[in-house]
Design an enzyme around this catalytic site. Structure first.
Site, mmCIF file in Angstrom:
data_model
loop_
_atom_site.group_PDB
_atom_site.id
_atom_site.type_symbol
_atom_site.label_atom_id
_atom_site.label_comp_id
_atom_site.label_asym_id
_atom_site.label_seq_id
_atom_site.Cartn_x
_atom_site.Cartn_y
_atom_site.Cartn_z
ATOM 1 N N LEU A 151 1.872 10.391 10.776
ATOM 2 C CA LEU A 151 3.247 10.487 11.447
ATOM 3 C C LEU A 151 4.278 10.987 10.411
ATOM 4 C CD1 LEU A 151 3.279 7.279 13.460
ATOM 5 C CD2 LEU A 151 2.850 9.534 14.219
ATOM 6 N N ARG A 163 -7.263 4.871 27.615
ATOM 7 C CA ARG A 163 -6.322 3.693 27.198
ATOM 8 C C ARG A 163 -4.911 4.405 26.640
ATOM 9 N NH1 ARG A 163 -5.188 2.371 21.998
ATOM 10 N NH2 ARG A 163 -3.958 0.404 21.840
ATOM 11 N N ASN A 206 1.653 -1.985 18.534
ATOM 12 C CA ASN A 206 1.134 -2.399 19.608
ATOM 13 C C ASN A 206 0.131 -3.539 19.867
ATOM 14 O OD1 ASN A 206 -1.723 -1.372 20.714
ATOM 15 N ND2 ASN A 206 -0.632 0.147 19.708
ATOM 16 N N GLY A 229 1.577 2.112 4.757
ATOM 17 C CA GLY A 229 0.661 0.612 4.958
ATOM 18 C C GLY A 229 -0.581 0.984 5.341
ATOM 19 N N TYR A 233 -4.659 -6.639 10.826
ATOM 20 C CA TYR A 233 -3.615 -5.579 10.952
ATOM 21 C C TYR A 233 -2.496 -5.989 11.924
ATOM 22 C CZ TYR A 233 -1.505 -1.145 12.492
ATOM 23 O OH TYR A 233 -0.573 -0.248 12.924
ATOM 24 N N ASP A 289 3.429 2.512 -4.851
ATOM 25 C CA ASP A 289 2.682 1.580 -4.274
ATOM 26 C C ASP A 289 3.314 0.581 -3.826
ATOM 27 O OD1 ASP A 289 0.783 -0.142 -3.480
ATOM 28 O OD2 ASP A 289 -0.350 -0.347 -5.630
HETATM 29 P P1 NAI Z 1 -1.292 6.907 8.328
HETATM 30 O O1 NAI Z 1 -2.549 6.061 8.041
HETATM 31 O O2 NAI Z 1 -1.613 8.370 8.727
HETATM 32 O O3 NAI Z 1 -0.290 6.668 7.307
HETATM 33 C C1 NAI Z 1 -0.100 5.462 6.634
HETATM 34 C C2 NAI Z 1 0.440 6.048 5.121
HETATM 35 O O4 NAI Z 1 0.843 4.598 4.443
HETATM 36 C C3 NAI Z 1 -0.824 6.709 4.501
HETATM 37 O O5 NAI Z 1 -0.196 8.116 4.255
HETATM 38 C C4 NAI Z 1 -1.048 5.696 3.312
HETATM 39 O O6 NAI Z 1 -1.608 6.668 2.125
HETATM 40 C C5 NAI Z 1 0.026 4.959 3.166
HETATM 41 N N1 NAI Z 1 -0.279 3.894 2.553
HETATM 42 C C6 NAI Z 1 -1.198 2.868 2.507
HETATM 43 N N2 NAI Z 1 -1.230 1.874 1.621
HETATM 44 C C7 NAI Z 1 -0.047 2.176 1.129
HETATM 45 C C8 NAI Z 1 0.583 1.423 -0.319
HETATM 46 N N3 NAI Z 1 -0.229 0.579 -0.947
HETATM 47 N N4 NAI Z 1 1.590 2.055 -0.805
HETATM 48 C C9 NAI Z 1 2.239 3.196 -0.389
HETATM 49 N N5 NAI Z 1 1.861 3.715 0.877
HETATM 50 C C10 NAI Z 1 0.587 3.326 1.369
HETATM 51 O O7 NAI Z 1 -0.886 6.138 9.612
HETATM 52 P P2 NAI Z 1 -0.013 6.606 10.691
HETATM 53 O O8 NAI Z 1 -0.731 6.792 11.939
HETATM 54 O O9 NAI Z 1 0.834 7.667 9.931
HETATM 55 O O10 NAI Z 1 1.242 5.543 10.985
HETATM 56 C C11 NAI Z 1 2.358 5.549 10.325
HETATM 57 C C12 NAI Z 1 2.796 3.890 10.387
HETATM 58 O O11 NAI Z 1 3.122 3.851 11.911
HETATM 59 C C13 NAI Z 1 1.911 2.830 10.167
HETATM 60 O O12 NAI Z 1 2.779 1.750 9.528
HETATM 61 C C14 NAI Z 1 1.075 2.578 11.261
HETATM 62 O O13 NAI Z 1 0.887 1.123 11.353
HETATM 63 C C15 NAI Z 1 2.309 2.736 12.240
HETATM 64 N N6 NAI Z 1 1.787 2.671 13.697
HETATM 65 C C16 NAI Z 1 1.139 4.060 14.054
HETATM 66 C C17 NAI Z 1 0.624 4.242 15.227
HETATM 67 C C18 NAI Z 1 0.174 5.574 15.506
HETATM 68 O O14 NAI Z 1 -0.155 5.845 16.891
HETATM 69 N N7 NAI Z 1 0.084 6.555 14.907
HETATM 70 C C19 NAI Z 1 0.727 3.240 16.290
HETATM 71 C C20 NAI Z 1 1.130 2.049 15.828
HETATM 72 C C21 NAI Z 1 1.824 1.880 14.499
HETATM 73 C C1 15L Z 2 -1.855 1.641 15.734
HETATM 74 O O1 15L Z 2 -1.312 0.755 15.242
HETATM 75 C C2 15L Z 2 -2.897 2.233 14.696
HETATM 76 O O2 15L Z 2 -1.853 2.536 13.342
HETATM 77 C C3 15L Z 2 -3.087 3.776 15.084
HETATM 78 O O3 15L Z 2 -3.990 4.403 14.513
HETATM 79 C C4 15L Z 2 -3.535 3.674 16.581
HETATM 80 O O4 15L Z 2 -4.797 3.043 16.548
HETATM 81 C C5 15L Z 2 -2.829 3.082 17.645
HETATM 82 O O5 15L Z 2 -2.295 1.678 16.931
HETATM 83 C C6 15L Z 2 -3.424 2.698 18.997
HETATM 84 O O6 15L Z 2 -3.152 1.425 19.356
HETATM 85 O O7 15L Z 2 -3.829 3.849 19.713
#
Ligand code: NAI
Ligand code: 15L
Length: 275
Positions: free
Chosen positions: A23, A183, A121, A82, A145, A60
């Site tokens: 994202l 889903r 979610n 995260g 998580y 970090d």
């Molecule tokens: P992603 O895993 O691609 O990105 C998360 C980023 O956080 C990564 O680039 C990673 O290097 C960084 N990260 C991990 N540990 C870290 C640390 N200790 N310090 C600094 N950075 C760190 O995940 P995505 O899909 O981009 O999601 C972004 C956010 O949105 C996350 O917090 C995720 O939980 C949340 N989210 C995403 C969903 C989705 O469908 N993509 C659904 C629900 C929540």
């Molecule tokens: C999340 O929270 C995750 O970050 C993402 O990778 C997907 O698993 C998403 O939920 C989901 O529920 O589809």
């Protein structure tokens, strides 16, 4: 789908954590209209700043002092960094649990007034798919998580009640280019709708701590955003355009977690550490 939106007055400096992630890479572009300078941060490498409107800072989230340096001089924080999937608790503790504390403490010390928190979610993942949830239902996290995101939402409530720092916690469904399975026909959030929601979360007045579900205008939704109506979020996209493609996939068993629980497969992850 591309939409045209009226751009509000840009913030001087916005911080985006998780900028190297799935994202984060999308938001690096789509948030540009909302900030004179976008500070991009992650623990992982990122493309260098494209111009004077970008700052790139490796950090970090588990490192308190580094997060304090990161937050200095920003007007609002979009916290997307995260661990984003289910992992053993010890791997989630630093980035997500210590990390969210560091973000709010730094916000307090540097006078940042608003945080947008990428919740998930998975804070309500143990509800069944035939239930409709509003933002006031008791949380039922489906994973370590999900627990970390639930803790993040509590942190947001505390920092509003104690220090007046406002938060919009977005319980993001599934934000990917397209829904990947049945889903996600319900949980899908398009990138355009995510950007619209972030715009609303940044600019809506008096949000206190608002919890909003992040899903597009899908045909079969599980979530009711009545308690976030003041944000004015009106998703435009729908997963319906992908239905034929998704339904060409083999049908999972009726008792498969992906067909039963809102959190899908996350409810069945683990246990860890028994080996
Ligand atoms: P992603 O895993 O691609 O990105 C998360 C980023 O956080 C990564 O680039 C990673 O290097 C960084 N990260 C991990 N540990 C870290 C640390 N200790 N310090 C600094 N950075 C760190 O995940 P995505 O899909 O981009 O999601 C972004 C956010 O949105 C996350 O917090 C995720 O939980 C949340 N989210 C995403 C969903 C989705 O469908 N993509 C659904 C629900 C929540
Ligand atoms: C999340 O929270 C995750 O970050 C993402 O990778 C997907 O698993 C998403 O939920 C989901 O529920 O589809």
């Amino acid at each position: 789908m591309t939409t045209t939106r009226t751009v509000q007055t840009p913030f001087n400096r916005l911080l985006l954590t998780g900028a190297a992630g799935g994202l984060g890479k999308v938001l690096r572009n789509s948030l540009k209209p909302y900030a004179k300078v976008l500070r991009l941060s992650d623990i992982a490498p990122m493309a260098p700043a494209a111009d004077a409107r970008e700052e790139v800072q490796i950090c970090d989230l588990a490192d308190k002092q580094a997060v304090h340096r990161l937050v200095e001089g920003v007007d609002a924080i979009l916290h997307f960094g995260g661990v984003s999937v289910e992992r053993p608790f010890e791997e989630i503790l630093g980035p997500n649990i210590s990390g969210i504390f560091h973000i709010y403490e730094a916000a307090r010390r540097h006078g940042v007034k608003r945080v947008i928190f990428a919740s998930s979610n998975h804070v309500i993942g143990f509800y069944k798919q035939d239930e409709t949830l509003d933002a006031h239902v008791q949380r039922r996290p489906d994973s370590y998580y999900g627990l970390s995101k639930s803790y993040g939402e509590d942190m947001a409530t505390f920092y509003f009640d104690r220090y007046g720092i406002e938060t919009v916690s977005i319980r993001i469904g599934s934000s990917f280019p397209e829904p990947q399975n049945r889903r996600m026909m319900s949980t899908w959030l398009s990138f355009d709708d995510l950007t619209q929601l972030l715009e609303r979360a940044l600019y809506a007045p008096d949000v206190g701590h608002t919890v909003v579900y992040g899903a597009s205008n899908n045909a079969n939704v599980w979530w009711d955003n009545r308690f976030a109506a003041h944000l004015g979020f009106e998703p435009k996209d729908s997963s319906e355009v992908f239905r034929d493609k998704v339904e060409a996939q083999p049908m999972p068993a009726a008792n498969d977690p992906s067909m039963v629980y809102q959190g899908g497969a996350f409810v069945a992850a683990g246990p860890f550490g028994d080996e």
